[in-house]
Design an enzyme around this catalytic site. Sequence first.
Site, PDB file in Angstrom:
ATOM      1  N   CYS A   3       1.277  -0.963  -0.371  1.00 51.30           N
ATOM      2  CA  CYS A   3      -0.126   0.255   0.115  1.00 51.30           C
ATOM      3  C   CYS A   3       0.772   1.269  -0.064  1.00 51.30           C
ATOM      4  O   CYS A   3       1.829   0.840  -0.489  1.00 51.30           O
ATOM      5  CB  CYS A   3      -0.837  -0.028   1.324  1.00 51.30           C
ATOM      6  SG  CYS A   3      -0.365  -0.116   2.687  1.00 51.30           S
ATOM      7  N   ARG A   9      -3.686  -0.450   5.681  1.00 57.22           N
ATOM      8  CA  ARG A   9      -4.154  -1.947   4.307  1.00 57.22           C
ATOM      9  C   ARG A   9      -2.687  -3.618   4.734  1.00 57.22           C
ATOM     10  O   ARG A   9      -3.561  -4.417   4.919  1.00 57.22           O
ATOM     11  CB  ARG A   9      -4.432  -1.358   2.993  1.00 57.22           C
ATOM     12  CG  ARG A   9      -5.105  -0.791   2.929  1.00 57.22           C
ATOM     13  CD  ARG A   9      -5.237   0.727   1.677  1.00 57.22           C
ATOM     14  NE  ARG A   9      -4.412   1.469   1.293  1.00 57.22           N
ATOM     15  CZ  ARG A   9      -4.403   2.510   0.959  1.00 57.22           C
ATOM     16  NH1 ARG A   9      -5.268   2.327   0.033  1.00 57.22           N
ATOM     17  NH2 ARG A   9      -3.278   3.142   0.421  1.00 57.22           N
ATOM     18  N   ASP A 117      -8.682   4.322   1.367  1.00 58.36           N
ATOM     19  CA  ASP A 117      -7.643   4.242   2.399  1.00 58.36           C
ATOM     20  C   ASP A 117      -7.677   4.600   3.861  1.00 58.36           C
ATOM     21  O   ASP A 117      -8.454   5.737   3.416  1.00 58.36           O
ATOM     22  CB  ASP A 117      -6.444   4.827   1.618  1.00 58.36           C
ATOM     23  CG  ASP A 117      -5.116   5.816   2.407  1.00 58.36           C
ATOM     24  OD1 ASP A 117      -5.605   4.949   4.241  1.00 58.36           O
ATOM     25  OD2 ASP A 117      -4.252   6.253   2.067  1.00 58.36           O
TER      26      ASP A 117
HETATM   27  P1  4NP Z   1      -2.080   3.542   3.893  1.00 54.86           P
HETATM   28  O1  4NP Z   1      -2.731   3.942   4.833  1.00 54.86           O
HETATM   29  O2  4NP Z   1      -1.185   3.016   2.802  1.00 54.86           O
HETATM   30  O3  4NP Z   1      -3.283   1.720   3.635  1.00 54.86           O
HETATM   31  O4  4NP Z   1      -1.689   2.149   5.064  1.00 54.86           O
HETATM   32  C1  4NP Z   1      -1.208   5.711   5.388  1.00 54.86           C
HETATM   33  C2  4NP Z   1      -0.920   5.442   6.044  1.00 54.86           C
HETATM   34  C3  4NP Z   1      -0.456   6.209   5.981  1.00 54.86           C
HETATM   35  C4  4NP Z   1      -0.406   7.770   5.091  1.00 54.86           C
HETATM   36  C5  4NP Z   1      -0.821   7.226   3.454  1.00 54.86           C
HETATM   37  C6  4NP Z   1      -1.597   6.425   3.768  1.00 54.86           C
HETATM   38  N1  4NP Z   1       0.539   8.939   5.412  1.00 54.86           N
HETATM   39  O5  4NP Z   1       0.575   9.717   3.735  1.00 54.86           O
HETATM   40  O6  4NP Z   1       1.493   8.811   6.253  1.00 54.86           O
END
Ligand code: 4NP
Length: 151
Positions: A3, A9, A117
Site C-alpha cells: 500500500c 492496509r 485508504d
Molecule cells: P496505508 O495508509 O497506505 O494503508 O498504510 C496510509 C498511511 C499513512 C499515510 C498514507 C496512507 N501517510 O501519508 O502517512
Amino acid sequence: MVCLGNICRSPLAEGILTEIADANKVEVNSAGTGGWHVGSQPDPRSIAIAKKNGIDISHQRGKQFSTYDYEIYDHIFVMDLSNYNDVIKLAKTDAEKAKVSLILDEIFPGENVDVPDPYYGGAFGFENVYKMLYQACEKIMSRLSLQKEAN
Ligand code: 4NP
C-alpha cells in the site's frame, strides 16, 4: 502486499494471509511505496481490527517496497491504482510487471476496485477494509492452493 504507508492496509493483508494460509506453502510480506513509516508499528486502528478478529499484527514494522522485492516474491498484490502505478514503474522486465495485480481483482475481476485508504477516516473504514481483504485473501489462498492441510 503493498500500500502507500505500510501501516494501515497492507499490514492487515499480510496478517490475514499469514493467518489463513499454510506457512509451509507461502512467505507473506508487506511494504509501502512511501518511506515515511519505515520501522513503525502498524496504525493502532489496524492492530485493533486484526486483534478483534484473532490476528496479531503488532510485531510488524514498516518497510518500503524496493526493486529487490521483485526478485524475492512471485506475486505482488497492491491495494489501489496509485500503488499499482508506483510499483509498476520499478519493474525492470515484463515478467516483473506480470507479478503485480490489484488485490481486489481477486473478488471483483477486471473491475479495477481500490481498497479505500482508511488512514484519514474512522474505525468503520478499518472494519470495511478488513472484510474486503479477508475475502480477497481467501480467494488468493484457494487460487494458489495455499490452504492448510486438514488433519
Ligand atoms: P496505508 O495508509 O497506505 O494503508 O498504510 C496510509 C498511511 C499513512 C499515510 C498514507 C496512507 N501517510 O501519508 O502517512
